[in-house]
Design a protein around this motif. Structure first.
Motif, short mmCIF file in Angstrom:
data_model
loop_
_atom_site.label_atom_id
_atom_site.label_comp_id
_atom_site.label_asym_id
_atom_site.label_seq_id
_atom_site.Cartn_x
_atom_site.Cartn_y
_atom_site.Cartn_z
N THR A 86 -3.03 -23.16 15.83
CA THR A 86 -2.09 -23.66 17.00
C THR A 86 -0.92 -23.66 15.98
O THR A 86 -0.68 -24.12 14.96
N ASP A 87 0.05 -23.11 16.74
CA ASP A 87 1.55 -23.09 16.14
C ASP A 87 2.41 -24.13 16.67
O ASP A 87 2.48 -24.32 18.06
N ILE A 88 2.83 -25.20 15.93
CA ILE A 88 3.71 -26.23 16.69
C ILE A 88 5.01 -26.03 16.88
O ILE A 88 5.78 -25.87 15.45
N TRP A 89 5.78 -25.83 17.87
CA TRP A 89 7.14 -25.71 17.72
C TRP A 89 7.58 -27.06 17.84
O TRP A 89 7.56 -27.84 18.89
N ILE A 90 8.70 -27.50 16.86
CA ILE A 90 9.08 -28.72 16.56
C ILE A 90 9.98 -29.21 17.82
O ILE A 90 9.76 -30.18 18.23
N HIS A 91 10.89 -28.25 18.31
CA HIS A 91 11.49 -28.61 19.48
C HIS A 91 10.95 -29.31 20.92
O HIS A 91 11.23 -29.96 21.33
N TYR A 123 2.46 -19.62 0.75
CA TYR A 123 2.82 -18.78 2.26
C TYR A 123 2.22 -19.71 3.30
O TYR A 123 1.17 -20.07 3.41
N PRO A 124 3.17 -20.50 3.97
CA PRO A 124 2.84 -21.27 4.96
C PRO A 124 2.22 -20.43 6.46
O PRO A 124 1.52 -21.29 6.97
N ALA A 125 2.70 -19.48 6.80
CA ALA A 125 2.45 -18.90 8.23
C ALA A 125 0.98 -18.36 8.19
O ALA A 125 0.61 -17.98 7.29
N LYS A 126 0.40 -19.12 9.53
CA LYS A 126 -0.98 -18.01 9.59
C LYS A 126 -1.07 -17.54 10.96
O LYS A 126 -1.60 -16.36 10.95
N LYS A 127 -0.52 -18.03 12.05
CA LYS A 127 -0.29 -17.27 13.22
C LYS A 127 1.02 -16.52 13.55
O LYS A 127 1.02 -15.59 13.73
N ILE A 128 2.08 -17.26 13.16
CA ILE A 128 3.45 -16.42 13.51
C ILE A 128 3.66 -15.63 12.49
O ILE A 128 3.28 -15.98 11.32
N PRO A 129 3.77 -14.39 12.45
CA PRO A 129 4.05 -13.34 11.37
C PRO A 129 5.44 -13.71 10.46
O PRO A 129 6.28 -14.34 11.27
#
Length: 805
Positions: free
Chosen positions: A786-791, A14-20
């Protein structure tokens, strides 16, 4: 760990930690544990499980840790029981899922709801105990007894605790790992040093800094009040400065163990200096390991001497099977053309040489049995011998033993290359050696005493009972590799007709006579003449002459277009043969046979899998990026389906490895199964090349490959039920443009072979499911805060590399 090319799939990670993540119902969460079949509970568990972490045995918790270490981004708790059962063949107690705090001392439990079972498990960092003083030289005790330097130093540390603290050595977790073997006293205590940037390179830099400091700093002081167990800096030979621990103090002579190199020696007290604080940050580099497959014989003097002569002071590539205080390793010598498994090679030192068969040139042998025939015309033979008789006796003893025992008690829980175990074949037990591991369930073995290679299920293998292990290992393989002498030179790859004729001729006859005419020791192969009983010793009626005179060779070039007169491949097709743009679009220019018809790109929907369901626009979806060319073209797979894909791939390996190979009528834009690098994939034919190769597209991974036409088989109906998993995608939130090579490389490093979260913005549908395309945002949620938005990263950091249309 990547998910392609035979590696284990982290399909439940399971990769997500901050974004549900996508909403996962309790029913979906239960799926991983529903399939666990009835089995005995792991005996490592204590009968009455209480609520304290200490109530579980350390062995059981170590097994759990071993599983979690494979899932660096976390594992759903509900997936643990099935993985545990698949790995160790014993049932995981479900009660533990209701009280995950029982595992809190070995893993981090991240609860994502109020439901106790709905949690993500992370392995805690594996810390190493100070184990760098494994010195085999013995020193005299004050009490007149003897102990190793390691034992004395461990006792000294207990008696003389220090304020100096050095961080523990962390076992490398990713990428290729190499080690230098320093010394060993047995194969369960091999002293090694890891090689790499954070290990040997960092050590060399530290020792250079020590040399500069102690050689130039007049304030560096000699160590005072020397005590056993004290950490010091030692001015060693050749003007080197090394970290050491004091083992003994005798007048002016001090015995030290060099904690980064593993050896000990006597030094003068005026060579021993106080270790400065700045040299305490690097972990001690000398560490222990044990060699897989040699544990039972770890103290055998013949084995230890062989391992020592093969390994000491040499650098090897390493496969880490288990991470623990003393990790379990396989060493590989990669210096030659072929990688050599050192563990398996050294195990041969235990062979009983009196049971080995050495064929003599010009000798005649009768009652010979041919056990295997390969596609290059080579074959394996059994010759009556003392070793074969002894093998028959020990296998009968095993048969009698298992008659009164549950064979499931001997399931193989940790398969690895080079491991020798048992396999039931034709109602009898046979010795096999594991050669290739495809997945957790499927692997390739070679039958040691027939030469046959087969793909089998891990669950079919059995450990050799300990009381029989030495007897079984002592018998050398009883299959001898041979080839037929005096066949037409430069045959190269045999034609199918020739191989089938040879198989029909020799496999259906119970025995032959054999004459050895040449022994090629470098290749381990004997050149022989074979005679059916009624034809011996008539050379004109030997199997060799019969196949030589048969009309089986003249069509060779029609069948094997890549075989040159010298017997080597005259055409080598690689990805370099077609440009990256051609590969991306699947176009092949004049390399495609001119005679190949160009049918419509539409594919019949008969027996097609259902289309892969996608999340609704704007919703989140866990994905894995299998291929990334540039922001305008990459491939994602739905994360929750990866374990189903893994199961399908395993079943394809097992089916096609056992199915009879048949000629296939190849047509463009039709579905097939193709063997690529020891795995079978669902593919569509994109091009037919003149040289006997095909261009195919992997429908589950999104890669274009070249394969030989011989590696393609029909795609059976049972393998058409799971939707094709590869989804073509382009990145949302960035301007469409011609991406430079620099920008493409940076993007690839950001996303390829990684679990991410996708937020789909648009879906471009198509008649064929593999032609549809999505436009999606990608989010890397692997960092804790921190969530990194690739775009965003692409827009801000890569625009300087990109060129506008």
């Amino acid at each position: 760990m990547t998910l392609h090319r035979g590696d284990q799939m982290d399909g439940l990670l399971y990769p997500a930690k901050k974004i549900p993540p996508m909403a996962k119902s309790d029913t979906e969460q239960e799926k991983a544990s529903e399939n666990v079949t009835s089995s005995k509970v792991d005996p490592l568990l204590k009968p009455n499980i209480d609520t304290r972490p200490g109530s579980l045995s350390s062995d059981f918790k170590q097994k759990v840790v071993n599983i979690l270490l494979k899932y660096s981004s976390g594992l759903w708790a509900n997936a643990l029981p099935k993985l545990y059962q698949d790995t160790y063949q014993v049932k995981f107690p479900e009660d533990i899922l209701n009280n995950l705090e029982l595992l809190s001392d070995v893993c981090i439990v991240d609860y994502v709801s109020e439901v106790p079972r709905k949690a993500i498990l992370y392995a805690k960092p594996q810390r190493r105990i100070d184990e760098n003083l494994n010195v085999t030289e013995k020193v005299q005790r004050h009490d007149g007894g003897k102990a190793t330097a390691e034992q004395q130093c461990e006792e000294a540390k207990d008696q003389y605790p220090e304020n100096i603290t050095v961080p523990p050595l962390i076992i490398p977790s990713e990428g290729s790992v190499s080690v230098m073997v320093l010394e060993l006293k047995n194969t369960n205590e091999v002293l090694i040093r890891y090689v790499g940037k954070d290990y040997s390179s960092a050590q060399e830099q530290m020792e250079d800094d020590m040399k500069a400091y102690y050689s130039q700093n007049s304030t560096a002081s000699l160590a005072q009040s020397l005590t056993v167990g004290q950490l010091v800096a030692v001015h060693a030979e050749e003007d080197a400065w090394l970290r050491a621990r004091i083992i003994s103090v005798e007048d002016n002579r001090i015995k030290v163990c060099y904690v980064d190199h593993g050896f000990s020696e006597f030094v003068e007290s005026n060579s021993v200096y106080k270790l400065q604080k700045q040299f305490n940050s690097l972990p001690f580099q000398a560490a222990k390991c044990k060699l897989a497959g040699l544990e039972v014989f770890c103290d055998d003097p013949v084995l230890v001497k062989t391992v020592e002569s093969q390994t000491c002071s040499k650098i090897f590539a390493v496969e880490i099977l288990e991470k623990s205080d003393i990790p379990l390793l396989i060493l590989y010598d990669t210096s030659g053309e072929d990688d050599i498994n050192i563990n398996a090679t050294c195990l041969k030192a235990l062979y009983d040489k009196s049971l080995a068969l050495h064929l003599q040139v010009d000798a005649l042998y009768t009652n010979v049995r041919v056990t295997s025939v390969f596609s290059d015309g080579s074959l394996y033979c059994q010759v009556p011998s003392k070793g074969l008789s002894r093998l028959s006796e020990i296998l009968q003893k095993l048969e009698d033993y298992f008659h009164y025992k549950q064979t499931s008690d001997f399931n193989v829980s940790l398969p690895f290359c080079g491991k020798i175990c048992l396999f039931p074949s034709k109602g009898k037990w046979a010795r096999v050696e594991i050669r290739i591991i495809h997945t957790r369930r499927a692997l390739d073995v070679q039958f040691m005493d027939t030469g046959t290679v087969a793909t089998v299920k891990v669950s079919e293998l059995r450990e050799i009972p300990p009381q029989f292990l030495r007897e079984v290992i002592a018998i050398p393989p009883q299959a001898i590799k041979c080839c037929l002498a005096d066949l037409p030179p430069n045959t190269g790859m045999w034609t199918p007709d020739a191989v089938l004729w040879l198989r029909d001729t020799v496999m259906n006859c119970p025995e032959f006579s054999m004459k050895v005419v040449k022994q090629d020791d470098s290749k381990g192969i004997a050149h022989v003449y074979l005679f059916a009983p009624e034809n011996f010793p008539d050379m004109d009626h030997s199997v060799n002459r019969q196949i030589k005179n048969a009309d089986l060779w003249k069509h060779q070039k029609d069948v094997f277009l890549s075989v040159s007169p010298s017997g080597t491949s005259s055409t080598k097709v690689t990805s370099d043969a077609v440009s990256a743009q051609q590969l991306t679009s699947g176009r092949l220019e004049k390399s495609v046979s001119d005679s190949a018809r160009e049918p419509s790109s539409a594919v019949s929907t008969t027996d097609m899998p259902p289309p892969l369901p996608l999340s609704k626009t704007g919703e989140l979806m866990d994905v894995y990026v299998s291929v990334a060319c540039h922001p305008g073209h990459f491939i994602v797979q739905p994360w929750k389906e990866l374990h189903n894909l893994e199961a399908l791939m395993e079943e394809m390996i097992l089916y096609y490895s056992r199915a009879e190979e048949k000629p296939v009528n190849i047509e463009k834009n039709k579905l097939y199964a193709a063997k690529i690098e020891n795995q079978w994939y669902r593919v569509i034919i994109k091009g037919i090349l003149r040289n006997g190769f095909l261009s195919v597209y992997e429908l589950d991974y999104g890669k274009h490959e070249f394969v030989s036409i011989e590696k393609v088989q029909p795609l059976m109906d049972t393998f058409r039920k799971l939707p094709f998993q590869a989804i073509t995608a382009q990145l949302a939130g960035v301007k469409s443009q011609q991406w430079s090579e620099e920008a493409s490389i940076v993007f690839r490093n950001l996303v390829e072979k990684k679990p991410l979260v996708a937020q789909i913005q648009a879906v471009n549908e198509s008649t064929n499911s593999w032609d549809r395309k999505i436009v999606t945002f990608l989010v890397d949620t692997s960092l804790p805060d921190t969530d990194i938005w690739i775009h965003d990263f692409v827009s801000q950091s890569l625009v300087e590399f990109s060129k506008d249309d």
